[in-house]
Write an enzyme that holds these catalytic residues in place. Sequence first.
Site, PDB file in Angstrom:
ATOM      1  N   GLY A   1      24.250 -37.484  28.143  1.00  0.00           N
ATOM      2  CA  GLY A   1      24.708 -36.948  27.031  1.00  0.00           C
ATOM      3  C   GLY A   1      25.543 -35.683  27.356  1.00  0.00           C
TER       4      GLY A   1
ATOM      5  N   CYS B   1      20.946 -40.944  24.287  1.00  0.00           N
ATOM      6  CA  CYS B   1      20.736 -39.482  24.657  1.00  0.00           C
ATOM      7  C   CYS B   1      19.647 -39.387  25.640  1.00  0.00           C
ATOM      8  CB  CYS B   1      20.308 -38.716  23.394  1.00  0.00           C
ATOM      9  SG  CYS B   1      21.435 -38.754  22.052  1.00  0.00           S
TER      10      CYS B   1
ATOM     11  N   ASN C   1      16.012 -40.128  21.208  1.00  0.00           N
ATOM     12  CA  ASN C   1      17.022 -41.101  21.915  1.00  0.00           C
ATOM     13  C   ASN C   1      16.927 -42.372  21.348  1.00  0.00           C
ATOM     14  OD1 ASN C   1      17.093 -42.785  25.084  1.00  0.00           O
ATOM     15  ND2 ASN C   1      18.708 -42.822  23.728  1.00  0.00           N
ATOM     16  N   GLY C   2      17.930 -42.974  20.689  1.00  0.00           N
ATOM     17  CA  GLY C   2      17.911 -44.429  20.156  1.00  0.00           C
ATOM     18  C   GLY C   2      18.525 -44.317  18.740  1.00  0.00           C
TER      19      GLY C   2
ATOM     20  N   TYR D   1      24.117 -49.858  33.606  1.00  0.00           N
ATOM     21  CA  TYR D   1      25.170 -49.071  33.291  1.00  0.00           C
ATOM     22  C   TYR D   1      24.402 -47.697  33.061  1.00  0.00           C
ATOM     23  CZ  TYR D   1      28.573 -45.771  31.538  1.00  0.00           C
ATOM     24  OH  TYR D   1      29.406 -44.571  31.456  1.00  0.00           O
TER      25      TYR D   1
END
Length: 512
Positions: free
Chosen positions: A65, A38, A139-140, A282
């Site tokens: 996201g 995220c 995030n994670g 990426y």
Amino acid sequence: MSQGDPGNGAAAPVTSLTDPLDDGDRAPAAADGPTEKCGVVGVSLTDRAAARPLYYSLYALQHRGQDSAGIATHDGFQQHSHVGMGLVGDAFDGTDLDGLAGSAGIGHVRYPTAGGVNARCAQPFSVSFKSGALALAHNGNLVNADDIRDELASSGHAFTSRGDTEVIAHDLARNLIEADLIRAVKRTMDRVHGSYSLTVMHDDTVLGVRDPLGNRPLCIGKLEDGYVLASESAAIDTLDGDLVRDVRPGELVVLESDGSGFESYQLFEEEHTARCFFEHVYFARPDSVIDDTLVYEARRDLGRALWEESGVDSDVVMPVPDSGRAFASGYADAAAEDGAEVEFAEGLMKNRYVGRTFIMPTQDERERAVRLKLNPIRSTVEGRTVTLIDDSIVRGTTSTQLVELLRDAGAAEVHVRIGAPAIVAPCYMGIDMATREELIAAGRPVEEIRDDIAADSLSYLSVDAVADALASSRADLCLGCVTGEYPYDIDGETADRDVSRPAVGEPPPADD
Ligand code: 5GP
Ligand code: MG
């Protein structure tokens, strides 16, 4: 500075959960998945409203996201929040932003899961307790969320989702009853294992935390009238700010609530890090600087290394847009320096109105979507030998479709070069990789994959080239998806990294 009111010592139990969703769109809790890849932000300004800077920085992080977007602010008296499904531009209108009062706030964009959107997992997640309000954006992915949830649930905490963000929020709220902000965060970090970059707002104090192994990115920026925390520096650029530095692994950064500065607390110091190499390959924007490396340059270096390791003579080098672009340009430059007569060209046009195809639920839909998304330019391809460059192969859908497409457009040969090592194992740290069964490269030699995608040749990049391009040692990177060796002990997986924590919980269900 104000470090917020940690609950004033009174044994104030967590009394209510404020669900920031106001649209009545409730998904069943059972469908909730783990938190994924995220984007998070946090700002603290002198006296300007935080809502719009947060909104713009979420726009800058939209690639991280597209499932939902949310902002929570605090005006010194109370918390305000708004969360909506879909893209940032759809989740908020002017009235929503006007309602988000206060010069401190945090925001979140959430990565999509297969099978649709899920309102309950939308963030920031808010918890209010007697003497304070907490909002949290994550995030994670934690690897021991279930254990902590069970324990907190048995001591009376009510959970609304299976998500791990809620677990962090409850644990932190509980610790804030007994300890000041810094100690409470440290206690929570002691308990939660896994990857997390967090922006947290406790009353009007905004803080940022990066897990002790630094798996996910987080950086600090300076604005004219305040400070910002963001997953990627591109968000700081969007606000015309300056990147100060990355938040260090294991560091807690507390923004002054008057926007005048920040304080740093190095709460954990590990011997190694476990930075996700896939951010540079990426996930992140090419114009972001993560851990001192500009993502675009890292990708160009990876492309150059790809030429050095497995360059092949062909008439034309072309990227798979957009993810293969920087790799292909580095590859073509290195080829030209070696005297190879190769043209660098765009041979595939992308329909920019087609969203991400990767998370489509069925293989049939994914194949159709690749065809919708990309169309060859016949004149660059016809009768020529082509080297096609992409960042990664996951299930093999994209490369299989594109090789066929290029042959149909008249390519004489199609060679595929990939700017990352073969993805052979799932990601437990927050990237929506496929399950092992779906990964085309899991347990298979390159020749078989080449035959599957029907290319004339196929080469991946070595792990060492990745470490070189990121100016890092292998021991400081999380390479779980390409080596099967993880920085955390995950049930059923090998962990022979020298940095490991005690065995913990079940791996999260794979999202595909
Ligand atoms: P495949 O088609 O082989 O399943 O996936 C490879 C393509 O998906 C590549 O073009 C790559 O850029 C993209 N990709 C790789 N990892 C991810 C990911 O985690 N999420 C999304 N949305 N796309 C990805
Ligand atoms: Mg791609």
